[in-house]
Design a protein around this motif. Structure first.
Motif, PDB file in Angstrom:
ATOM      1  N   ASN A 124       0.778  -1.200  -0.144  1.00 47.70           N
ATOM      2  CA  ASN A 124      -0.057   0.185   0.125  1.00 47.70           C
ATOM      3  C   ASN A 124       0.913   1.252  -0.031  1.00 47.70           C
ATOM      4  O   ASN A 124       0.660   2.249  -0.671  1.00 47.70           O
ATOM      5  CB  ASN A 124      -0.983   0.007   1.261  1.00 47.70           C
ATOM      6  CG  ASN A 124      -1.985  -1.273   1.151  1.00 47.70           C
ATOM      7  OD1 ASN A 124      -1.830  -1.933   0.160  1.00 47.70           O
ATOM      8  ND2 ASN A 124      -2.974  -1.205   2.312  1.00 47.70           N
ATOM      9  N   GLU A 125       1.905   1.207   0.936  1.00 47.22           N
ATOM     10  CA  GLU A 125       2.644   2.311   0.976  1.00 47.22           C
ATOM     11  C   GLU A 125       3.404   2.613  -0.349  1.00 47.22           C
ATOM     12  O   GLU A 125       3.768   3.786  -0.847  1.00 47.22           O
ATOM     13  CB  GLU A 125       3.881   2.302   1.971  1.00 47.22           C
ATOM     14  CG  GLU A 125       3.286   2.349   3.525  1.00 47.22           C
ATOM     15  CD  GLU A 125       2.440   0.933   3.653  1.00 47.22           C
ATOM     16  OE1 GLU A 125       2.492  -0.117   3.198  1.00 47.22           O
ATOM     17  OE2 GLU A 125       1.516   1.012   4.846  1.00 47.22           O
ATOM     18  N   ALA A 126       4.122   1.417  -0.896  1.00 47.19           N
ATOM     19  CA  ALA A 126       4.561   1.669  -2.273  1.00 47.19           C
ATOM     20  C   ALA A 126       3.771   2.174  -3.399  1.00 47.19           C
ATOM     21  O   ALA A 126       4.193   2.992  -4.019  1.00 47.19           O
ATOM     22  CB  ALA A 126       5.157   0.185  -2.697  1.00 47.19           C
ATOM     23  N   LEU A 127       2.465   1.840  -3.384  1.00 44.85           N
ATOM     24  CA  LEU A 127       1.623   2.281  -4.404  1.00 44.85           C
ATOM     25  C   LEU A 127       1.147   3.562  -4.176  1.00 44.85           C
ATOM     26  O   LEU A 127       1.224   4.555  -5.202  1.00 44.85           O
ATOM     27  CB  LEU A 127       0.308   1.453  -4.217  1.00 44.85           C
ATOM     28  CG  LEU A 127       0.492   0.092  -4.766  1.00 44.85           C
ATOM     29  CD1 LEU A 127      -1.127  -0.592  -4.719  1.00 44.85           C
ATOM     30  CD2 LEU A 127       0.876   0.029  -6.307  1.00 44.85           C
ATOM     31  N   GLU A 128       1.190   3.954  -2.936  1.00 45.14           N
ATOM     32  CA  GLU A 128       0.899   5.504  -2.568  1.00 45.14           C
ATOM     33  C   GLU A 128       2.058   6.027  -3.085  1.00 45.14           C
ATOM     34  O   GLU A 128       1.639   7.613  -3.450  1.00 45.14           O
ATOM     35  CB  GLU A 128       0.692   5.607  -0.961  1.00 45.14           C
ATOM     36  CG  GLU A 128       0.255   7.048  -0.592  1.00 45.14           C
ATOM     37  CD  GLU A 128      -0.086   7.111   0.870  1.00 45.14           C
ATOM     38  OE1 GLU A 128      -0.880   7.367   1.597  1.00 45.14           O
ATOM     39  OE2 GLU A 128       1.061   6.781   1.594  1.00 45.14           O
ATOM     40  N   ALA A 129       3.143   5.771  -2.903  1.00 47.14           N
ATOM     41  CA  ALA A 129       4.221   6.552  -3.635  1.00 47.14           C
ATOM     42  C   ALA A 129       4.492   6.808  -4.724  1.00 47.14           C
ATOM     43  O   ALA A 129       4.880   7.869  -5.457  1.00 47.14           O
ATOM     44  CB  ALA A 129       5.746   5.981  -3.177  1.00 47.14           C
ATOM     45  N   GLU A 130       3.548   6.056  -5.737  1.00 46.82           N
ATOM     46  CA  GLU A 130       3.539   5.934  -7.029  1.00 46.82           C
ATOM     47  C   GLU A 130       2.199   6.698  -7.283  1.00 46.82           C
ATOM     48  O   GLU A 130       1.676   6.572  -8.695  1.00 46.82           O
ATOM     49  CB  GLU A 130       3.504   4.836  -7.733  1.00 46.82           C
ATOM     50  CG  GLU A 130       4.850   3.826  -7.456  1.00 46.82           C
ATOM     51  CD  GLU A 130       5.882   4.492  -8.336  1.00 46.82           C
ATOM     52  OE1 GLU A 130       5.601   4.729  -9.533  1.00 46.82           O
ATOM     53  OE2 GLU A 130       7.065   4.254  -7.689  1.00 46.82           O
ATOM     54  N   GLY A 131       1.437   7.475  -6.373  1.00 47.07           N
ATOM     55  CA  GLY A 131       0.282   7.965  -6.831  1.00 47.07           C
ATOM     56  C   GLY A 131      -0.959   6.971  -6.716  1.00 47.07           C
ATOM     57  O   GLY A 131      -1.980   7.554  -7.537  1.00 47.07           O
ATOM     58  N   ILE A 132      -0.849   5.731  -6.572  1.00 51.22           N
ATOM     59  CA  ILE A 132      -1.953   4.991  -6.454  1.00 51.22           C
ATOM     60  C   ILE A 132      -2.747   4.787  -5.109  1.00 51.22           C
ATOM     61  O   ILE A 132      -1.973   4.377  -3.908  1.00 51.22           O
ATOM     62  CB  ILE A 132      -1.541   3.801  -7.008  1.00 51.22           C
ATOM     63  CG1 ILE A 132      -1.116   3.918  -8.469  1.00 51.22           C
ATOM     64  CG2 ILE A 132      -2.702   2.682  -7.215  1.00 51.22           C
ATOM     65  CD1 ILE A 132       0.038   2.928  -8.861  1.00 51.22           C
ATOM     66  N   SER A 133      -3.817   4.879  -4.863  1.00 55.19           N
ATOM     67  CA  SER A 133      -4.851   4.734  -3.844  1.00 55.19           C
ATOM     68  C   SER A 133      -4.977   3.136  -3.676  1.00 55.19           C
ATOM     69  O   SER A 133      -5.841   2.724  -4.422  1.00 55.19           O
ATOM     70  CB  SER A 133      -5.919   5.675  -3.480  1.00 55.19           C
ATOM     71  OG  SER A 133      -5.256   7.078  -3.687  1.00 55.19           O
ATOM     72  N   ALA A 134      -4.766   2.502  -2.502  1.00 55.23           N
ATOM     73  CA  ALA A 134      -5.124   1.078  -2.024  1.00 55.23           C
ATOM     74  C   ALA A 134      -6.022   1.144  -1.265  1.00 55.23           C
ATOM     75  O   ALA A 134      -5.659   1.671  -0.100  1.00 55.23           O
ATOM     76  CB  ALA A 134      -4.044   0.365  -2.038  1.00 55.23           C
ATOM     77  N   TYR A 135      -7.319   0.798  -1.442  1.00 56.71           N
ATOM     78  CA  TYR A 135      -8.242   0.810  -0.501  1.00 56.71           C
ATOM     79  C   TYR A 135      -8.305  -0.661  -0.057  1.00 56.71           C
ATOM     80  O   TYR A 135      -8.838  -1.631  -0.607  1.00 56.71           O
ATOM     81  CB  TYR A 135      -9.689   1.208  -1.046  1.00 56.71           C
ATOM     82  CG  TYR A 135      -9.758   2.493  -1.492  1.00 56.71           C
ATOM     83  CD1 TYR A 135      -9.670   3.577  -0.556  1.00 56.71           C
ATOM     84  CD2 TYR A 135      -9.684   2.756  -2.917  1.00 56.71           C
ATOM     85  CE1 TYR A 135      -9.236   4.948  -0.915  1.00 56.71           C
ATOM     86  CE2 TYR A 135      -9.869   4.032  -3.297  1.00 56.71           C
ATOM     87  CZ  TYR A 135      -9.497   5.229  -2.366  1.00 56.71           C
ATOM     88  OH  TYR A 135      -9.589   6.668  -2.534  1.00 56.71           O
TER      89      TYR A 135
END
Ligand code: SF4
Lengths: 479, 236
Positions: A124-135
């Motif tokens: 989740n954190e890795a995706l967030e760093a790429e501008g992707i929200s993981a719900y």
């Protein structure tokens, strides 16, 4: 690697904090005692439980012994069924693969079904760093995510929260993530579940990308299996156009028929049910039914290291049922957060130091976070001898640190924490004396995979002796 | 978002491979080589003996046990024969107050032959592959058959055959009626079910309505799947 909670204090410090928190202790005690009694009843319904347990253990041991062969077979089957297989050596690589796959869809949102593997790699954190929200869509994971919190139990990640706390989190935080909680939300579990249903339905209906783990992968057929209760898994697995599953390499089983063992042992060990409400099985992609694109990311991330340890490799049999957490006197008092990993409790104490290595204080202290009472082994549906692995890892920690070594001190403190909490020891001793006669010095019929080794001696004597020996020449340890 | 957890990951230091083509060749070979090295000296681990029981349930108990276990996990269980089926279905839909009912592509026609008897405003919605999830979300009920049912665990298994439809139609609506033919669709145990199921089809195992135990380990019915599951055990 990632997945380590950075700055996490070693076990005894974190445990001490948890023990001082009365709400937390009450929540944990209530929950673990409820489920452990229910589990015993569910298991007692099957008079061949011991045979099912032995079969589960052997299926896993056989698979691990030939893991290369079965992974290649799995890759062929999944590919033939329309899926795409990726291999990730570590967390960074897995995160990068998933992030690129999501970006290729053009989406900036994904829905997730609870998965230990993706927590382990910090996806989740890795995706967030790429501008992707993981719900996160599992109710407990939602509670954890909205509460800016960490999971504390494998099966019930928000076990440390009671209904009042959950109501407050929903009321205060849901609005910032999507549909707010209904006005006047009460703390009854029914109303809280309804609030989660409304909040998440919006996300499911518009989701284009789903991310999951899997409980099992069948090499022969290419089938992946997810066990769940709420239906959020089915939503994530069937509504999106693209499905990405991140799965540890140890989750493969050879044949379709092997599932019949785990379909009987996992639900009863886990939620203490004859069967969990929903189990989904899919094989690649299915015409006009569910995702049209399926990616499987096979994750190593320390598993091959674990496999190389002749005593420690049995931890890879784990099917993440969490039964060992629920019977553990140390877990009951210390709570899941003290273990500094997504894998708490007895399994965490043997898995985290193997996946991550024992270079950090927290990982060096984990093998000591136990009274060696053996209750975890008794309930384990794949017969992992957790006390044996703990003792083995203690030797490794001791070998690695010299006298006065920083890591050894952390370990001593963890042991001290257990020893200085008489109720933890007392619970351990009670359980051990109850089950002592069930512990032969060699595992019956275990086969060559384990029978070359004696089981470790059981407490209280050996542990106390061990403690005295070490404690006497170290006045600054213990708490 | 959890701050301390795994914050270090995400922007790996490019080591090639794994870019959506499934050809992460370097890591594939590396992982396989590491596995081979890890188990090179490991003792043999033969395949498991399957000496556990094939079933725990005598044949004559199977149907009753299925009914008991379904009910134990809060499915609503009904029994009827072919003659009574149409009116039972019509009654259940009327009691539910359903205005729309989803039907899979090939439901036996007689199942729904009594709908008009309970009012003419009940609308049949066909399972349309182009329908969006949002369109399914406004449908009240869904009615399907099943592939088989397992007595010991109180489980219905759906395999997306034409009398069951795609997986999503039994997921999004809040009310699911499932018909089980007791003559040929009920087995006692999980091991008896496995050889009858086809793993190339998408399978959904359903044991009671959607539930959660996430709040203080209290089982609450109904989170995301259908909150009401009605099972009709159909005798000849
Ligand atoms: S170690 Fe055994 S009891 Fe613990 S979670 Fe894994 S399978 Fe379950």
């Amino acid at each position: 690697m990632s997945g380590t909670y950075l700055g996490m204090p070693a076990f005894p410090v974190a445990a001490k904090e948890a023990v001082g928190n009365e709400t937390l202790r009450g929540n944990l005690r209530h929950a673990t005692h409820t489920i452990r009694d229910k589990r015993a009843k569910a298991v007692a319904e099957l008079d061949d439980w011991a045979l099912l347990r032995e079969a589960g253990k052997r299926i896993k041991d056989h698979t691990l012994r030939h893991l290369d062969r079965y992974l290649v077979r799995l890759e062929e089957s999944v590919t033939a069924a329309g899926g795409v297989v990726h291999w990730a050596a570590d967390a960074d690589e897995a995160n990068r693969i998933v992030a690129e796959l999501v970006k290729a869809t053009g989406e900036t949102e994904v829905v997730k079904v609870k998965s230990m593997a993706t927590q382990e790699i910090g996806l989740n954190e890795a995706l967030e760093a790429e501008g992707i929200s993981a719900y996160e869509t599992d109710l407990a994971e939602l509670i954890v995510q909205l509460g800016d919190d960490r999971p504390s139990h494998i099966l019930v990640p928000a076990i440390h929260r009671n209904r009042g706390e959950i109501r407050d989190i929903f009321r205060d935080r849901m609005g910032a993530w999507g549909r707010p909680a209904p006005d006047g939300l009460s703390d009854t579990p029914g109303e809280l579940a309804e609030a989660a249903r409304l909040h998440l339905r919006e996300k499911f209906l518009r989701a284009k990308v789903g991310i999951s783990g899997a409980n099992f992968m069948v090499a022969e057929t290419g089938t992946l299996v997810v066990f769940e209760s709420e239906g959020n898994g089915r939503m994530c697995l069937t509504l999106p156009e693209t499905l990405i599953s991140v799965v540890g390499i140890e989750k493969v089983v050879p044949s379709w028929r092997d599932l019949e063992v785990f379909l009987q042992t996992l639900p009863r060990s886990s939620t203490a049910e004859r069967m969990n409400p929903y189990t989904s099985m899919w094989t690649g992609t299915h015409d006009a039914d569910g995702p049209s694109t399926f990616h499987l990311v096979l994750l190593d991330n320390g598993r091959t290291n674990t496999l190389a340890d002749e005593v420690g490799r049995q931890a890879l049999r784990c099917i993440r049922c969490s039964a060992c957490l629920n019977v553990c006197p140390v877990y009951e008092r210390a709570g899941g957060h003290a273990y500094g990993s997504v894998y708490p409790g007895p399994i965490g104490a043997i898995l985290s130091p193997q996946l991550r290595g024992i270079q950090s204080e927290i990982d060096a202290s984990l093998p000591y976070a136990s009274s060696l009472c053996g209750a975890c082994y008794d309930v384990c549906p794949v017969a992992i001898d957790i006390p044996e692995v703990l003792v083995h890892l203690r030797e490794r920690v001791a070998d690695q640190g010299g006298k006065g070594h920083r890591l050894e001190k952390a370990a001593m403190k963890a042991a001290g924490w257990v020893f200085d909490h008489p109720r933890v020891m007392a619970a351990g001793e009670r359980a051990a004396s109850k089950t002592r006669r069930l512990h032969p010095s060699k595992l019956p019929g275990a086969g060559a995979w384990t029978d070359s080794r004696d089981l470790p001696e059981l407490p209280p004597e050996s542990f106390r002796d061990w403690w005295k020996k070490h404690h006497n020449d170290r006045k600054d340890t213990g708490t | 978002m959890s701050t301390g957890a795994g914050a270090a990951s995400g922007t790996g230091t490019g080591r090639g491979g794994g870019t959506g083509t499934g050809t992460s060749g370097g890591s594939r070979e590396r992982i396989l080589a590491r596995i081979r090295a890890a188990v090179a000296d490991a003792p043999d681990a033969p395949e498991a003996a399957r000496d556990y029981l094939e079933t725990h349930t005598p044949d004559e108990r199977v149907i009753d046990l299925l009914a008991e276990n379904l009910a134990d996990y809060r499915a609503l269980v009904h029994r009827t024969d072919s003659e009574g089926l149409p009116t039972l279905i019509a009654r259940l839909l009327a009691e539910r107050g359903a205005r729309t009912v989803l039907v899979p592509p090939l439901l036996p026609a007689f199942w729904l032959s009594a709908l008009s008897s309970v009012g003419t405003d009940l609308i049949r919605v066909e399972d349309d592959p182009t329908a969006t999830a949002r369109e399914l979300d406004v449908v009240d009920s869904v009615i399907t058959g099943c592939a088989l049912a397992i007595a010991e665990t109180g489980t219905l298994v759906l395999d997306a055959a034409p009398d069951q439809g795609r997986r999503r139609i039994t997921l999004v609506p809040d009310h699911h009626i499932c018909v089980v033919r007791t003559a040929d669709q009920v087995v006692g145990s999980v091991p008896q079910a496995m050889p009858l199921l086809d793993p190339t089809r998408p399978l959904t195992w359903i044991s009671g309505p959607s539930a959660t135990s996430d709040i203080e380990l209290d089982r609450v019915e109904g989170v995301h799947g259908p909150r009401t599951l009605e099972v009709i055990l159909l005798t000849e």
